[in-house]
Design a protein around this motif. Sequence first.
Motif, PDB file in Angstrom:
ATOM      1  N   ILE A  20       2.351   1.737  -3.450  1.00  0.00           N
ATOM      2  CA  ILE A  20       1.364   2.215  -4.430  1.00  0.00           C
ATOM      3  C   ILE A  20       1.066   3.685  -4.185  1.00  0.00           C
ATOM      4  O   ILE A  20       1.000   4.501  -5.110  1.00  0.00           O
ATOM      5  N   ALA A  21       0.906   4.011  -2.882  1.00  0.00           N
ATOM      6  CA  ALA A  21       0.574   5.399  -2.553  1.00  0.00           C
ATOM      7  C   ALA A  21       1.684   6.344  -2.963  1.00  0.00           C
ATOM      8  O   ALA A  21       1.435   7.430  -3.502  1.00  0.00           O
ATOM      9  N   ILE A  22       2.943   5.927  -2.749  1.00  0.00           N
ATOM     10  CA  ILE A  22       4.068   6.790  -3.130  1.00  0.00           C
ATOM     11  C   ILE A  22       4.116   6.963  -4.642  1.00  0.00           C
ATOM     12  O   ILE A  22       4.263   8.068  -5.160  1.00  0.00           O
ATOM     13  N   LEU A  51       1.645   6.703  -6.737  1.00  0.00           N
ATOM     14  CA  LEU A  51       0.512   7.549  -7.113  1.00  0.00           C
ATOM     15  C   LEU A  51       0.804   9.016  -6.826  1.00  0.00           C
ATOM     16  O   LEU A  51       0.554   9.913  -7.631  1.00  0.00           O
ATOM     17  N   SER A  52       1.404   9.247  -5.644  1.00  0.00           N
ATOM     18  CA  SER A  52       1.706  10.624  -5.247  1.00  0.00           C
ATOM     19  C   SER A  52       2.722  11.254  -6.172  1.00  0.00           C
ATOM     20  O   SER A  52       2.581  12.398  -6.595  1.00  0.00           O
ATOM     21  N   VAL A  53       3.754  10.478  -6.495  1.00  0.00           N
ATOM     22  CA  VAL A  53       4.784  11.010  -7.390  1.00  0.00           C
ATOM     23  C   VAL A  53       4.180  11.306  -8.756  1.00  0.00           C
ATOM     24  O   VAL A  53       4.453  12.356  -9.370  1.00  0.00           O
ATOM     25  N   ALA A 109       1.082  17.542 -11.842  1.00  0.00           N
ATOM     26  CA  ALA A 109       0.859  18.927 -11.435  1.00  0.00           C
ATOM     27  C   ALA A 109       1.965  19.823 -11.975  1.00  0.00           C
ATOM     28  O   ALA A 109       1.710  20.911 -12.474  1.00  0.00           O
ATOM     29  N   SER A 110       3.218  19.323 -11.904  1.00  0.00           N
ATOM     30  CA  SER A 110       4.335  20.119 -12.417  1.00  0.00           C
ATOM     31  C   SER A 110       4.167  20.339 -13.908  1.00  0.00           C
ATOM     32  O   SER A 110       4.386  21.433 -14.417  1.00  0.00           O
ATOM     33  N   LEU A 148       1.107  12.117  -9.384  1.00  0.00           N
ATOM     34  CA  LEU A 148       0.309  13.343  -9.269  1.00  0.00           C
ATOM     35  C   LEU A 148       1.189  14.577  -9.243  1.00  0.00           C
ATOM     36  O   LEU A 148       0.878  15.603  -9.840  1.00  0.00           O
ATOM     37  N   LEU A 149       2.325  14.457  -8.552  1.00  0.00           N
ATOM     38  CA  LEU A 149       3.259  15.576  -8.464  1.00  0.00           C
ATOM     39  C   LEU A 149       3.801  15.930  -9.846  1.00  0.00           C
ATOM     40  O   LEU A 149       3.857  17.092 -10.238  1.00  0.00           O
ATOM     41  N   MET A 185       0.814  -1.222   0.000  1.00  0.00           N
ATOM     42  CA  MET A 185       0.000   0.000   0.000  1.00  0.00           C
ATOM     43  C   MET A 185       0.849   1.274   0.000  1.00  0.00           C
ATOM     44  O   MET A 185       0.607   2.160  -0.821  1.00  0.00           O
ATOM     45  N   PRO A 186       1.847   1.370   0.916  1.00  0.00           N
ATOM     46  CA  PRO A 186       2.674   2.576   0.866  1.00  0.00           C
ATOM     47  C   PRO A 186       3.376   2.770  -0.469  1.00  0.00           C
ATOM     48  O   PRO A 186       3.474   3.875  -0.985  1.00  0.00           O
TER      49      PRO A 186
END
Lengths: 358, 395
Positions: free
Chosen positions: B9-11, B13-15, B21-22, B17-18, B6-7
């Motif tokens: 996948i979350a990381i 996903l977060s990257v 966004a950039s 998204l980052l 889970m962490p």
Amino acid sequence: MTTTTADLKKLYNKDRKKKILVIFSIFLALITTALISLSLGAASPRIGEAITVIFYKWFPFLHIDPPSSLAITIIWTIRLPRIVMALIAGAGLAAAGATMQGILRNPLVSSYVLGISSAAGFGAALAIVLGVSVAALSGYLVVGNAFIFCLLAMVIVYMIARVRGMSSESVILAGVAVGFLFSALISLIQYISPTSNAVQAIVFWLMGGLHTATWQNILLCFPLVAVAVILMVLQAWNINVMSMGEEVAVSLGVNSKRVLAINMVLETTVTAGIIAFTGIIGFVDLIAPHIARMFIGNDYRYLIPCSALMGAFMLLAADTVGRLIMMPTEIPVGIVTSLLGVPFFIYLLVRKRRRSFN
Amino acid sequence: MKKLTMPIIAIILSVALLVSASAGVYMLYFSDKPSSEISPKIDTTATSVPTLSTSTATVSPTPEVVQEVPANITVVDGAGYTVTISLPVKRIAALDTAVVEILCVMGLRDLIIARCDSCTMPPSILSVTSVGSNDYEPNVEALIELNPDIIFCSSMLPYNEASYQQLINAGIPIYVVDTTTPEPVNPSKMTKDELYNSPTPIDFVCNLMRNFTAIVGHQDKVNEYATWAQPYNKLVKDRIYALSPDQQITVFLEWYSYPYRTFVTQSVYQAGGINIAENQTLYSPLLSPEFVVEQNPSVIIEYILSTTHDINDFIAAKNDVLSRNVLQNIDAVKNGRVYIIDWSARDGVRSIVGYLYWAKWIQPNLFADIDPAAVNQEFNQKFYGTTIDGTFGYP
């Protein structure tokens, strides 16, 4: 050493107080952010004038000297509605995200995954392109269409999932499929759009934002979101049980299919009621519940209000930063939310070593 | 391992998204600058670069008259690419709105064998085969089949590297035209004489047309156009020159359908105004509504992209601005000084019409005797031989 009921009760009360303290702290942070947001902007009015305008408008019987028309326009027509809309949208989206993540026992659930955002985008795009003219943007044709298509997406997802026994997996898979369908339809409608202005308007709508906030929109949006969030909180026990698994829920006498259906309706109503006015604002409904969960755990009686406050705080903070960082140029809120929220989320994820979900 | 899933996948996903966004920030604030600013390949001055080399062949129209014309010509286009074109050019694919009008004014309408859907002026161009909605994504197969001697396009096509390369590989020369008029730098700090001597859109387009003559000839038509347009150009310059600084008024430019998104074009100065966004560093920033309200612009000019030139689109755009709650207290709205300009009237041969509209809207007293709509019809009549129904500026 045996643990007595009194010990358990004491432990429970201690934990409860801690959760309430966390919620109160977020609330204080939210109020502080709102005051900062109200005080600063590209135009000159600051906190003193802002408070004068608010008193002048809300308490006319105090007979305060009327502020300048510029201050009234800046504070009352632009800044304050935007702040209020950020609070409503952030709270509503995050509460809806928390609820659906719990019900579907999946930490990646958001309005994107369930196809609602894409459906809203398609509804808006259809209204923009087929509307009498792009001037329809100033009316409610786009808003109404976005809202209707959100509900339509929910009905389609529900019907597909029902065929497969209404399990959480079937809801998510149906949502993903419907989301892709509407995304393709958005692309198609942009591609065949007869005018460049319409394409531009669609892109603008899909980016989302809070600067279109008006008191009329807030009056339409707020009751819907408030009622739905209260109903979600009332469902908290059922969600607690559901989050432990369908078998546990059934053994405790909870009709899981019914609870799932009710919460799907609530989540869709809240999300549709918000993004129909703001355009698509992503990320908040996905991340805010996780951040709240890291602070106070998985008890949905506290998690839903805490997520709502966290979502409101995140969205307002992001919008304020987006407004102020390059004044008078603005950075759209969706971009800032991700740029600020992602590093913070990763920090919490790394720092809090225990698993927060379930 | 399961605990880590889970962490991780979350990381991820977060990257993701980052990064998204950039990319969003980049696209929003950098990619829509004029092409000349974002691509090292683009060189706005390159359009004026003369022929680099030519080889010659003998063409004998009649046995008696022997005339030497180049068999091919090598030039540098508006994007800085070196292009070799076989002469004479007899089949032209013109994929940009402004370029189509330039070529038609140069009397080359009959040589145009392909256009895009967005090219709708002059109306006679509608009978030409369309090869796509715009020049970013033309139908390569259709273009190759039409086999033009040259493709004239805007700087959009090179961004679609695959299509651009396929056309080059098919042996079709592509001449990229940057029709965006270079802006005067820091006009607020310019002296009156410097501003007077800085090029206007019409100076730019005349220069552009002269460069085309190296490829397609028709210098006489270019001269005819310049002779007609330059007196109007001079008229505006002369009257604005006589304006005192306190007579300049503030102007807010906006993209219709994208509220508060503006342009930092300084050509507002050349029409007697001051752009409220003049100090912004981004080319097309999204302005804070409260900034616009506080600046209290006297005039709002909305850019619209109209292919039909239907007056109802212009009326709807004006009403949309006038009905915005936020703008109710600013002078432009209170005095009804909200104007709508079609993008095509700011670029290319019709830019003289746009220039006159701007000048009249910003300084109505100075240009009371000028009717831009009539000048527009004069242009249509003179260069297309017909009047054309359609709105380019409103009211």
